[in-house]
Design a protein around this motif. Structure first.
Motif, mmCIF file in Angstrom:
data_model
loop_
_atom_site.group_PDB
_atom_site.id
_atom_site.type_symbol
_atom_site.label_atom_id
_atom_site.label_comp_id
_atom_site.label_asym_id
_atom_site.label_seq_id
_atom_site.Cartn_x
_atom_site.Cartn_y
_atom_site.Cartn_z
ATOM 1 N N ALA A 70 0.904 -1.177 -0.012
ATOM 2 C CA ALA A 70 -0.089 -0.038 -0.091
ATOM 3 C C ALA A 70 0.856 1.274 0.055
ATOM 4 O O ALA A 70 0.603 2.275 -0.715
ATOM 5 C CB ALA A 70 -0.908 -0.034 1.145
ATOM 6 N N GLU A 71 2.073 1.118 0.779
ATOM 7 C CA GLU A 71 2.728 2.321 0.778
ATOM 8 C C GLU A 71 3.475 2.627 -0.554
ATOM 9 O O GLU A 71 3.809 3.792 -1.010
ATOM 10 C CB GLU A 71 4.043 2.198 1.766
ATOM 11 N N LEU A 72 3.724 1.497 -1.353
ATOM 12 C CA LEU A 72 4.445 1.478 -2.472
ATOM 13 C C LEU A 72 3.509 2.270 -3.637
ATOM 14 O O LEU A 72 4.148 2.700 -4.745
ATOM 15 C CB LEU A 72 5.174 0.298 -3.067
ATOM 16 N N GLU A 73 2.123 1.965 -3.687
ATOM 17 C CA GLU A 73 1.283 2.388 -4.421
ATOM 18 C C GLU A 73 1.683 3.919 -4.864
ATOM 19 O O GLU A 73 1.370 4.896 -3.771
ATOM 20 C CB GLU A 73 -0.243 2.536 -4.363
ATOM 21 N N ALA A 109 10.783 -7.482 -4.712
ATOM 22 C CA ALA A 109 10.539 -8.456 -5.949
ATOM 23 C C ALA A 109 9.430 -9.063 -6.441
ATOM 24 O O ALA A 109 9.268 -9.157 -7.611
ATOM 25 C CB ALA A 109 11.579 -9.521 -5.412
ATOM 26 N N GLU A 110 8.543 -9.391 -5.563
ATOM 27 C CA GLU A 110 7.091 -9.931 -5.934
ATOM 28 C C GLU A 110 6.479 -8.648 -6.977
ATOM 29 O O GLU A 110 5.906 -8.778 -7.811
ATOM 30 C CB GLU A 110 6.260 -9.890 -4.813
ATOM 31 N N VAL A 111 6.732 -7.440 -6.396
ATOM 32 C CA VAL A 111 5.929 -6.081 -7.021
ATOM 33 C C VAL A 111 6.504 -5.985 -8.216
ATOM 34 O O VAL A 111 5.659 -5.763 -9.166
ATOM 35 C CB VAL A 111 5.912 -4.996 -5.933
ATOM 36 N N LEU A 112 7.682 -6.228 -8.391
ATOM 37 C CA LEU A 112 8.656 -5.948 -9.688
ATOM 38 C C LEU A 112 8.180 -7.068 -10.494
ATOM 39 O O LEU A 112 8.663 -6.978 -11.581
ATOM 40 C CB LEU A 112 9.973 -5.482 -9.418
#
Length: 114
Positions: A70-73, A109-112
């Protein structure tokens, strides 16, 4: 895309490619020369509040990962990391945590898409 994870405290590997530190705070006891960091994207690390709440407790990792995503969004640092991954054949995300399975680099890594 070859995305790898490594502790910044470990010796750099010859096949690490482009080394990116993804901790908000520089790791204690590691000189910048010894770390062989090509890029430090401190803004990609979890917020201080989230990091302290997590405390590297494996039982909190699921909730940590949810909150961190959520912070990365909308975080420009994620766009920067995507650009770096697209520009380099091998990228190693570096982190300082002792736990190799429960840390922000695993989530990144999962998000990327690794």
């Amino acid at each position: 895309m070859d995305l790898r994870l490594a502790r910044v405290y470990d010796s750099p590997g010859q096949d690490d490619g482009y080394r990116v530190l993804v901790d908000r705070v520089w790791p204690r006891g590691v000189s910048k020369d010894a770390a062989k960091v090509d890029l430090w994207v401190r803004e990609a690390g979890p917020s201080t509040g989230l990091r302290r709440w997590f405390g590297h407790d494996p039982e909190r990792f699921g909730e940590f990962a949810r909150r961190y995503r959520a912070e990365l969004e909308g975080n420009p640092a994620l766009g920067e990391l995507r650009r770096v991954v697209a520009e380099h054949p091998v990228v190693t995300l570096l982190y300082g945590a002792r736990d190799t399975e429960h840390n922000q680099a695993v989530v990144l890594a999962e998000v990327l898409g690794a």
